[in-house]
Design an enzyme around this catalytic site. Sequence first.
Site, PDB file in Angstrom:
ATOM      1  N   GLU A   1      -9.121  -3.281  35.361  1.00 25.60           N
ATOM      2  CA  GLU A   1      -9.104  -2.798  34.230  1.00 25.60           C
ATOM      3  C   GLU A   1      -7.935  -1.668  33.851  1.00 25.60           C
ATOM      4  OE1 GLU A   1     -12.055  -0.694  30.984  1.00 25.60           O
ATOM      5  OE2 GLU A   1     -12.433  -0.188  33.181  1.00 25.60           O
TER       6      GLU A   1
ATOM      7  N   GLU B   1     -22.594  -0.881  35.708  1.00 23.40           N
ATOM      8  CA  GLU B   1     -21.323  -1.673  35.499  1.00 23.40           C
ATOM      9  C   GLU B   1     -20.155  -1.366  36.418  1.00 23.40           C
ATOM     10  OE1 GLU B   1     -19.626  -0.755  31.566  1.00 23.40           O
ATOM     11  OE2 GLU B   1     -17.615  -0.892  32.204  1.00 23.40           O
TER      12      GLU B   1
END
Length: 314
Positions: free
Chosen positions: A138, A133
């Site tokens: 974020e 990932e």
Amino acid sequence: MFASRTFVTLACFVASALGATYQQTDSHQGSGFLQSFTHQAIADPTHGRVNYVDQATALAQNLTYYSGDHFIIRADDTTVLSASGPGRNSVRLQSNKQYTTHVTVWSLRHMPQGCATWPALWEVGADWPNQGEIDVLEGVNDQSPNQSTLHTSSGCTMPASRSQTGTSTGNNCDTAATNNAGCGVKAPTTNSYGPAFNSAGGGWYAMERTSSFIKVWFWSRNDGSVPADVKNGATSINTDNWGTPYAYFPSQSCDLNSHFGAHNIIINLTLCGDWAGAVYSSDGCPGDCVSYVNNNPSAFTNAYFDIQWLKIYG
């Protein structure tokens, strides 16, 4: 012999010069996102207080819409929720195509902000965490700066010292060993995330993935150093001209080919959940996270992405 040697030398020089040059393979803007991405009406894997809706519902409720080069995805901001019912309606999009070696460039005008929010632009393989990932953008609860993170299976670490302008939060990318924290890097500027990002008019995020490294860059909207090919979404780019990335993940102690597979691109907004909920109070947010989401729909009026475009290169 001399001529042959000259040719080989020239060929090596050309190959080296072209090593960071990529051609545009995909360009997403406005309504194009509806053709190239799928709304995932799934249970939130991060246990957020959201209800991810399908495309028909998102369009009907204005949680996904477009106008010209504005593509908006957002959370519901009108409904008071029942404590025993589903979470706040929101959106999670997944690209229809998958990518290995590639570059993504995002031009963002606005990202979701507010207590309880946990927005992300990221990429992930079908077999998590074994195919890896990559979190490009974020964060949670308006806490700047942005953090870019890798999450992997065991056997992937980063060197303590490397060529980047950001600050590492950890160098072991193994999800099992780090309670899913992975190996993150915080951007060096506060306008990389949240209200400060939005006040500046957004900016550009870029991520380059090869078998040798993964790099992430950010330029604020009025940053005079933004490369022309990034700013203009050019059909051809040269990442060698982009300067030092704020996040650099080299392969020297992580075999990227074995830890990262074909990735889909994800755009999502969750609320509370494993990260935003866990640090909600310590981030200075009022009450408890789930009750705040349930009872304060107007708090999410600014919880939206406004994406000008996404360009992908290979």
